[in-house]
Design an enzyme around this catalytic site. Sequence first.
Site, PDB file in Angstrom:
ATOM      1  N   CYS A   2       0.825  -1.210   0.000  1.00 34.07           N
ATOM      2  CA  CYS A   2       0.000   0.000   0.000  1.00 34.07           C
ATOM      3  C   CYS A   2       0.860   1.262   0.000  1.00 34.07           C
ATOM      4  CB  CYS A   2      -0.871   0.034   1.237  1.00 34.07           C
ATOM      5  SG  CYS A   2      -1.833  -1.437   1.495  1.00 34.07           S
ATOM      6  N   ARG A  27       4.966  -0.007  -5.984  1.00 37.02           N
ATOM      7  CA  ARG A  27       4.939  -0.817  -4.767  1.00 37.02           C
ATOM      8  C   ARG A  27       3.950  -1.981  -4.883  1.00 37.02           C
ATOM      9  NH1 ARG A  27       6.592   2.402  -0.022  1.00 37.02           N
ATOM     10  NH2 ARG A  27       5.098   1.261   1.233  1.00 37.02           N
ATOM     11  N   TRP A  75      -3.093  -2.611  -1.357  1.00 38.27           N
ATOM     12  CA  TRP A  75      -2.718  -3.996  -1.680  1.00 38.27           C
ATOM     13  C   TRP A  75      -3.429  -4.844  -0.643  1.00 38.27           C
ATOM     14  CZ3 TRP A  75       0.001  -8.150   0.497  1.00 38.27           C
ATOM     15  CH2 TRP A  75       0.520  -9.085  -0.398  1.00 38.27           C
ATOM     16  N   ASN A 101      -1.598   2.020   6.083  1.00 37.77           N
ATOM     17  CA  ASN A 101      -0.742   0.903   5.674  1.00 37.77           C
ATOM     18  C   ASN A 101      -0.442   0.100   6.922  1.00 37.77           C
ATOM     19  OD1 ASN A 101      -0.626   2.051   3.188  1.00 37.77           O
ATOM     20  ND2 ASN A 101       1.576   2.492   3.225  1.00 37.77           N
ATOM     21  N   GLY A 102      -0.408  -1.223   6.799  1.00 37.39           N
ATOM     22  CA  GLY A 102      -0.103  -2.066   7.957  1.00 37.39           C
ATOM     23  C   GLY A 102      -1.294  -2.942   8.299  1.00 37.39           C
ATOM     24  N   GLU A 481      18.189 -17.110  -7.466  1.00 30.68           N
ATOM     25  CA  GLU A 481      17.775 -15.767  -7.874  1.00 30.68           C
ATOM     26  C   GLU A 481      17.267 -15.770  -9.326  1.00 30.68           C
ATOM     27  OE1 GLU A 481      17.023 -13.221  -6.399  1.00 30.68           O
ATOM     28  OE2 GLU A 481      17.165 -11.553  -7.797  1.00 30.68           O
ATOM     29  N   LYS A 485      13.526 -14.643 -10.330  1.00 31.55           N
ATOM     30  CA  LYS A 485      13.284 -13.540 -11.294  1.00 31.55           C
ATOM     31  C   LYS A 485      12.298 -13.989 -12.356  1.00 31.55           C
ATOM     32  CE  LYS A 485      14.345 -10.862  -9.790  1.00 31.55           C
ATOM     33  NZ  LYS A 485      14.816 -10.316  -8.603  1.00 31.55           N
ATOM     34  N   GLU A 488       8.725 -14.550 -10.896  1.00 30.53           N
ATOM     35  CA  GLU A 488       8.089 -13.300 -10.483  1.00 30.53           C
ATOM     36  C   GLU A 488       7.442 -12.572 -11.650  1.00 30.53           C
ATOM     37  OE1 GLU A 488      10.341 -11.065  -6.861  1.00 30.53           O
ATOM     38  OE2 GLU A 488      11.488 -11.210  -8.699  1.00 30.53           O
ATOM     39  N   HIS A 504      18.176 -36.906  -6.708  1.00 30.41           N
ATOM     40  CA  HIS A 504      17.546 -37.476  -5.512  1.00 30.41           C
ATOM     41  C   HIS A 504      16.044 -37.224  -5.519  1.00 30.41           C
ATOM     42  CE1 HIS A 504      21.370 -38.633  -3.867  1.00 30.41           C
ATOM     43  NE2 HIS A 504      21.842 -37.417  -4.155  1.00 30.41           N
ATOM     44  N   LYS A 603       6.522  -4.298  -3.877  1.00 30.74           N
ATOM     45  CA  LYS A 603       7.938  -3.969  -3.809  1.00 30.74           C
ATOM     46  C   LYS A 603       8.434  -4.016  -2.372  1.00 30.74           C
ATOM     47  CE  LYS A 603      11.857  -2.402  -5.432  1.00 30.74           C
ATOM     48  NZ  LYS A 603      12.657  -3.433  -6.111  1.00 30.74           N
TER      49      LYS A 603
END
Length: 608
Positions: A2, A27, A75, A101-102, A481, A485, A488, A504, A603
């Site tokens: 948010c 964000r 968000w 926010n939160g 990574e 990437k 995402e 395995h 973000k």
Amino acid sequence: MCGIVGYIGYDQATPLLLEGLKKLEYRGYDSAGVAIHTGSELKVVKAQGRLQMLSDKINNGNNIKGFLGIGHTRWATHGKPSEKNSHPHVSQLGKFAVVHNGIIENYIQIKEELLKNGVKFVSDTDTEVVAQLIEYYYDADILNTMSKVANKIEGSYALGIVCLDKPNELIAMRKSSPLIIGIGKNENFIASDVTAIISRTRDIIRLNDEEIAIIKKDKVTVYDKNKNRVTPIPFHVDWNISTSEKSGYEHFMLKEIMEQPKSIMETIKPRIKDGKIVLDDLNFSKDDLEKISKICIIACGSAYHVGFVAKYIFEKILRKPVEITIASEFRYMDPIIDDSVLVISISQSGETADTLAALREAKSSGAKVLSIVNVVGSSIANDSDDVIYTWAGPEIAVATTKAYSTQLSVVYLLAIHMAYMLSKITKEQYDSYINDLLLLPEKVEEILANKDTIKSFAQKFCNCKNIFFIGRNIDYAVSLEGSLKLKEISYIHSEAYPAGELKHGTISLIEEGTLVVALATNDMLFDKMVSNIKEVKARGAVVLSLTTEKHKDLEEISDFNICIPQVCDMMMASLSVIPLQLFAYYVAHLKGCDIDKPRNLAKSVTVE
Ligand code: G6P
């Protein structure tokens, strides 16, 4: 996650709020809204979906006049994305509009109490509880009211509030969720992050936990939650404004990938003086270093992957045990920590709630905390004993690239510096590492110059359903990574595996035509990687290998090959990650994905 922006001044608030919210789009969000004090009423407009929908509803902000207002991009956490759940939330009698926010952790309990007192709710959110509670406690004295609210609500919050009775006041309060005040000339702002307001002011006050601010056009007064005045210390932000613009690139992600030589240089160069690493911000004596019994690295997402690389490096050249733990797991696993442990937290934003909570947990057990952070003055930076900044400038694309690279650079600086202080490496090794460090930017540049080759591979593989990344040692850490990437931003399922572990279990998923990206940059482990590549090829995999010039002949057993320049094994991550970033970018581009704002992602994740 948010985003909040608020304005009070002599200009029309609505277009300024829309402009600020636009800067916060990166964000991640699913709906947006504004509340403007028109002088006679609180005008609230919200829209689900992109900010443009909100903009269209209010004629780019020209339909609502007023000099005081708050805006929000949401968000979803409590309650699905919808217009009714989006912010600002308005109290029952219409006296207050609130953006938040939160997460208010005790919102159910407060909601029940308010319901018993006849308060009616219209949304499913925790935020509406705050709006109703403020109105419930309101006694015409805003400070008194907010103090009562602060003593009642639990959890994390950054709040922006406007009150119908106070046309000349913007109210803010925060705990464990970032909120800044921007100080302008006859105008002031609030924002969840500097990028929203940097075009209007660079003089910033960062509210501390449980502080309340009453903001007028020309005056900001800050109190603690018990109504005592506190004196905030403003600071100046010197970020270059063009770093928060696309500068001709189609996406921020590509721009940030291409910026990496410069970002790495800016992180490293000022810290090497007369051939020596100088870390001014580090308060460690040789004695302190000797006493460290173990290093614990805590981080989330890509920063966690940097920690993975760091574990290999620190253990190799520092000969100290290193544990690397995902921050959200750390605090609930009863970690074995005391004052002989050095905790290293890694975070681009410096606001990731899980990393912050883990850091506080470690500190309360006596550990010293050193943080690698990008955002100056962020919560993680403030709460750490030592901070080394990455100086990458603002990173806008949700999928991190330059922050990852600069975090790696700080890891090298730190490891080499500490190892030399502890006499674990010789002067010759020290000089040679520094030499390699300084060569990194030009070697990254060389790889970037070849980006069309990577693009051509992306064209071949953009329709894959499953992709595997394999590697050993640091190559495995980079595989994590590379795989993240790709997932995402392109939404292609992928897995990263230590190359020796594939047989395995997961090798059962390899079938005719499955793409395996094999990283083989480590000299010592090269032959082992050749065997692993043969294993997957024997099961029908198509192999895209990534190696150094020295092992160019790997192309003979691969279907496709990417050849990158060489530095010492320890620093190869900085080079091998670049083709993987480009690969993810081009695949996502070809699939038509929303690269800078991938679905469901944020973000800066400021809730646990
Ligand atoms: C989010 C971002 C990731 C990032 C992670 C940690 O999940 O989408 O790109 O790596 O948070 O963020 P931090 O700001 O702590 O590095």
